[in-house]
Design a protein around this motif. Sequence first.
Motif, short mmCIF file in Angstrom:
data_model
loop_
_atom_site.label_atom_id
_atom_site.label_comp_id
_atom_site.label_asym_id
_atom_site.label_seq_id
_atom_site.Cartn_x
_atom_site.Cartn_y
_atom_site.Cartn_z
N ALA A 300 16.85 -95.21 -28.03
CA ALA A 300 16.57 -93.57 -27.96
C ALA A 300 15.47 -94.01 -27.60
N ALA A 301 14.72 -94.60 -27.38
CA ALA A 301 13.23 -94.62 -26.41
C ALA A 301 13.54 -94.45 -25.54
N GLN A 302 14.51 -95.60 -24.09
CA GLN A 302 14.84 -95.39 -22.56
C GLN A 302 15.80 -94.03 -22.50
N GLU A 303 16.62 -93.77 -23.16
CA GLU A 303 17.19 -92.80 -23.20
C GLU A 303 16.10 -91.28 -22.52
N ASN A 304 15.65 -91.28 -24.31
CA ASN A 304 14.48 -90.31 -24.15
C ASN A 304 13.44 -90.16 -22.57
N ALA A 305 13.40 -91.30 -22.31
CA ALA A 305 12.23 -91.59 -21.45
C ALA A 305 13.29 -91.02 -20.09
N GLN A 306 14.50 -91.24 -19.96
CA GLN A 306 15.01 -90.73 -18.10
C GLN A 306 15.10 -89.52 -18.43
N ALA A 307 14.90 -88.28 -19.71
CA ALA A 307 15.13 -86.79 -19.78
C ALA A 307 14.46 -86.84 -19.96
N TRP A 308 13.47 -87.01 -20.38
CA TRP A 308 12.19 -86.24 -20.46
C TRP A 308 11.40 -85.55 -18.82
N GLN A 309 10.51 -85.22 -18.24
CA GLN A 309 10.41 -84.56 -16.99
C GLN A 309 9.05 -83.63 -17.26
N SER A 310 7.96 -83.62 -16.02
CA SER A 310 7.03 -83.42 -16.09
C SER A 310 7.54 -82.77 -14.61
N GLY A 311 6.05 -81.94 -14.27
CA GLY A 311 5.51 -80.79 -13.27
C GLY A 311 3.99 -81.57 -13.31
N HIS A 312 3.84 -82.18 -13.93
CA HIS A 312 2.37 -82.70 -13.84
C HIS A 312 1.93 -83.76 -13.14
N PRO A 313 0.99 -84.43 -12.30
CA PRO A 313 1.48 -85.59 -11.35
C PRO A 313 0.76 -86.68 -12.70
#
Length: 559
Positions: A300-313
């Motif tokens: 679940a953590a891996q799936e969340n990490a793949q879906a997690w997006q951010s525009g901040h460097p």
Amino acid sequence: MTCGALDPMPEATPYRRSPDTVMRLARMGAAHPTRLSFLRQMLRRMQNENWRFERPVWEFDARGQGRAVYCAIGPERTYSLVAFGHDLPDEMRSDRVIATAWDATFTLFDGVPDADDLTRLERNVPLQEAGRVSVRELSLSRANKSVRLFDHVVARLAAGQQPDAAQLAETGYLMRTTAVYGSGKFGAADRAQIADRPEMRAPFQAEMLSVWLTRAYTVDLVEHLAQMRGGASAVGLAPELRRLLGVGNSTGLGMAPFLVRHPVLLNNWMMAREEALARVRAQRTATPETLAGFEAALKAAQENAQAWQSGHPVQQARLLELRNGLDAVAAHMRDVWDRLGDHPWDALWRWAEARLPLEAQEALAAAMIEPHGDLVDGLAECMAADEDSAFCIDGSMTVARVRALLSERYSWAMGLDHDTPAGCARFWYVSEEKLEPRLGERAAEPGAERELPLDISRQAVALARALADWPEDSPIAKVLLAQPEHRHMLRRVQMAAMRPYAEVRDNLIAADVLPIDLLRCKLAFFGATRFDPRSDRWVRISLFQGAPYPQDLTAGADT
């Protein structure tokens, strides 16, 4: 297993991490929610106690204007979210704290409101700060639509189709709150009024309940609008798609000083989490059940990490570290980890500390804790705090004892730079307009003379210097009579004597301080996910994404 008597000394167990490790901003800014998060505590309690849920009022038109009441009915008391929907023009929609209009406004009512209550609340709640609520209200909040996703969902449901799952997962919410006020703000009930209630004893339970019921409101609203537009062709949102949605939140500097102002509470939160990890690491063996639960949590953590997006460097770099780190954990589990050996969880953790970046370490800690509910859930009872009991200064304490405490608990502060422009580049203050904490640039902005006392490391150094010429057997009261400006820091030193996790061990006025690290730490304890910084001073997150809805809890869903 309950919390028991938590030994305040981290040296008492080889498995508990040192404050020097966990109380640094860089690691606090990599925090992940665990099963001890406040929203998970609330959901477990409601499920275990068989709470019931009703929606006795739903009065909305085709534009989304109207009101609703959601009731959460517990063993002894009922709490009601009162929601007001507004037809807000696009040009008036703003997430800034200075906004004066929102798509929806809410209050959590203590009990079930009658007609007179609803009339009073309808006059005041939509005004937020400009209105006034009473001690019958436990929170005050507002939310704005995530317009593109909200409109997409309404249009699809009205046409008899389900919305695009990828869009739902990417955004993660139909509305985002821009403030959830509690604890006496604007006339609402003080924390002391509800703190002794079992269901409100844990931190921020009223606020978590308000946001959770707000999530139900957002789904009900899109289904209502779809029905009004599509008539007989409209359909409801599929259960598996509902789960993809949480409630967004925009959080800024106003929340950042909380952890500094509440050292006893911070210690208890951190101590509970660290004790949970220590208890897992101390297990001699791993059972098939905990291994299966850990593998599910890691996936679940891996799936969340793949879906997690951010525009901040900054967060983009951390996300890359997180994804690579979790992949490394999966490979290590598959090829190297001796899960049947002696103390397998400790072996896994020691490998991670040596090999993984902070983001991945903290995600692994949450995954390791996850399948050990019987071992750690009782620690939730240790996370509240009676802060008044630690407030009084012991004036009889000797100068020698205070020096010893400074050496023991604040040695980290003594080597920090506070004297150069970079070491004291910033100052915290309260804005006149919104009475919210802000961060100023000392060399470029006025107001440093009104600085808030959040420069803890600098104050610790100043106190140590002030004590240098006093006899060791002098009572500290004598020092304070001569130099009362050290009263604030002396109180903190005495609080920290038995609370090793009470202080953030960094310079909070340095040029390179990142306030979003403070925000993330606090929000992770709430249970927030998908941290998306928009600057170094404010962040968007999601709450309750993937969690059950009221009707799911009644059916026995996993919490």
